[in-house]
Design a protein around this motif. Structure first.
Motif, PDB file in Angstrom:
ATOM      1  N   TRP A  41      -0.143   4.670  -2.036  1.00 33.19           N
ATOM      2  CA  TRP A  41       1.318   4.121  -2.342  1.00 33.19           C
ATOM      3  C   TRP A  41       1.184   2.884  -1.746  1.00 33.19           C
ATOM      4  O   TRP A  41       1.025   2.628  -0.591  1.00 33.19           O
ATOM      5  N   GLY A  42       2.114   1.815  -2.312  1.00 33.35           N
ATOM      6  CA  GLY A  42       2.534   0.773  -1.912  1.00 33.35           C
ATOM      7  C   GLY A  42       4.090   0.628  -1.591  1.00 33.35           C
ATOM      8  O   GLY A  42       4.657   1.655  -2.102  1.00 33.35           O
ATOM      9  N   ALA A  47       9.756   2.437  -3.174  1.00 35.23           N
ATOM     10  CA  ALA A  47      11.070   1.905  -3.860  1.00 35.23           C
ATOM     11  C   ALA A  47      11.541   2.536  -5.379  1.00 35.23           C
ATOM     12  O   ALA A  47      12.573   3.024  -5.704  1.00 35.23           O
ATOM     13  N   THR A  48      10.386   2.778  -6.045  1.00 31.86           N
ATOM     14  CA  THR A  48      10.675   3.286  -7.353  1.00 31.86           C
ATOM     15  C   THR A  48      10.838   4.692  -7.307  1.00 31.86           C
ATOM     16  O   THR A  48      11.612   5.317  -8.061  1.00 31.86           O
ATOM     17  N   LEU A  58      15.742  -2.028   0.794  1.00 29.17           N
ATOM     18  CA  LEU A  58      14.097  -2.370   1.329  1.00 29.17           C
ATOM     19  C   LEU A  58      13.455  -1.410   1.502  1.00 29.17           C
ATOM     20  O   LEU A  58      14.088   0.065   2.014  1.00 29.17           O
ATOM     21  N   ALA A  59      12.226  -1.062   0.971  1.00 24.74           N
ATOM     22  CA  ALA A  59      11.386   0.222   1.227  1.00 24.74           C
ATOM     23  C   ALA A  59      10.097  -0.324   1.836  1.00 24.74           C
ATOM     24  O   ALA A  59       9.582  -1.043   1.251  1.00 24.74           O
ATOM     25  N   VAL A  60       9.752   0.220   3.087  1.00 26.13           N
ATOM     26  CA  VAL A  60       8.534  -0.331   3.692  1.00 26.13           C
ATOM     27  C   VAL A  60       7.581   0.909   4.040  1.00 26.13           C
ATOM     28  O   VAL A  60       8.193   1.949   4.663  1.00 26.13           O
ATOM     29  N   ILE A  61       6.309   0.951   4.051  1.00 28.66           N
ATOM     30  CA  ILE A  61       5.359   2.030   4.302  1.00 28.66           C
ATOM     31  C   ILE A  61       4.752   1.603   5.701  1.00 28.66           C
ATOM     32  O   ILE A  61       4.322   0.388   5.781  1.00 28.66           O
ATOM     33  N   GLY A  82       1.163   7.156   6.147  1.00 28.31           N
ATOM     34  CA  GLY A  82       1.650   8.440   5.689  1.00 28.31           C
ATOM     35  C   GLY A  82       3.331   8.575   5.534  1.00 28.31           C
ATOM     36  O   GLY A  82       3.740   9.638   5.215  1.00 28.31           O
ATOM     37  N   PHE A  83       3.766   7.608   6.328  1.00 35.62           N
ATOM     38  CA  PHE A  83       5.231   7.557   6.317  1.00 35.62           C
ATOM     39  C   PHE A  83       5.825   6.364   6.180  1.00 35.62           C
ATOM     40  O   PHE A  83       5.076   5.305   6.280  1.00 35.62           O
TER      41      PHE A  83
END
Length: 272
Positions: A41-42, A47-48, A58-61, A82-83
């Motif tokens: 995942w990116g 975010a989707t 904002l969505a950050v891995i 993984g988080f």
């Protein structure tokens, strides 16, 4: 070698310091923590997936650099840990995601085994040792620790009744065996219905089966034998033995037919 290890440690420490600085200047909003994310995942996929709860700021891995031995491979992109963290614009969206607890990812078709994503509150660095976060078992109403739980019990949820509230556990011996050897010194609760042990009723010799008759269907003592000659039990045992013999014979015949057919086909192939 020592120089290479020191170079790798310094580069890794510098990369972590830069990440911490970036996190401190993060966007305003209400963040939540998500774990068990797919490795491929990116940030856009994250975010989707979480857009179902509301508008996302904002969505950050979280990622780390790839190491080849003691060196950092700068040519390869950082791999996912993984988080990640999702920052919502409104508090209601973050609360809805935390209340959901778990979601099943949808954008993983053909990518491998699907794991359930877990959602939890974000713990501040200053209070990381004191407040580990929300109890996931509490949210499901299954926390067995009650007030002794080290996680937070806030919002909708509950504990398992009778567990973790200081009440002693029921005595296993009294519950299963009907008696406890320790008596009043037992640390467990005797406020249970003791098991009722069936009374032992000794049988006479005439009620006990004759082992010789049960095995051979006959006994030398005949009517003088003090034990019971159960003809029905012997007939049932004999019938089961006959059925097993018939089944073994059928399997042998079937194996012979298969072997004969294989030999016939082999001979045809050799002649051709």
């Amino acid at each position: 070698q020592l120089f290479a290890e020191l170079h790798a440690m310094s580069s890794k420490r510098r990369w972590r310091d830069e990440a911490d600085d970036n996190d401190s200047d993060g966007p305003e909003g209400f963040p939540v923590f998500a774990s068990r994310l797919p490795k491929w995942w990116g940030d856009e996929d994250l975010a989707t997936e979480f857009a179902q709860f509301g508008e996302i700021n904002l969505a950050v891995i979280s990622r780390e650099r790839v190491h080849e031995g003691s060196f950092v491979d700068d040519t390869r992109p950082p791999k996912s840990l993984g988080f990640g963290f999702i920052t919502f614009v409104s508090e209601e969206s973050a609360a809805a995601a935390i209340a959901k607890g778990t979601i099943l990812p949808t954008a993983v078709v053909g990518k491998g085994r699907v794991k359930t994503i877990r959602i939890n509150v974000v713990v501040d660095k200053e209070s990381k040792g004191g407040t580990p976060g929300l109890c996931l078992l509490w949210k499901r109403g299954l926390c067995p620790f009650n007030t002794s739980c080290k996680f937070e019990h806030t919002g909708p949820g509950g504990c398992v009744p009778g567990k973790g509230d200081g009440a002693p556990k029921p005595c296993w011996d009294l519950k299963k065996k009907g008696s406890c050897k320790k008596g009043d010194e037992c640390p467990f609760s005797h406020d249970v219905e003791p098991a009722v042990k069936p009374a032992f009723v000794p049988r006479s010799d005439s009620e006990k089966p004759c082992r010789t008759f049960a095995k051979k269907g006959k006994c030398r003592k005949e009517d003088d034998c003090p034990y019971m000659h159960d003809v029905t039990a012997f007939d049932a045992k004999k019938k089961r033995k006959e059925q097993a013999t018939v089944a073994i014979e059928k399997s042998r015949k079937k194996a012979k037919k298969v072997e004969a057919l294989a030999n016939k086909n082999a001979s045809k192939i050799s002649m051709e």
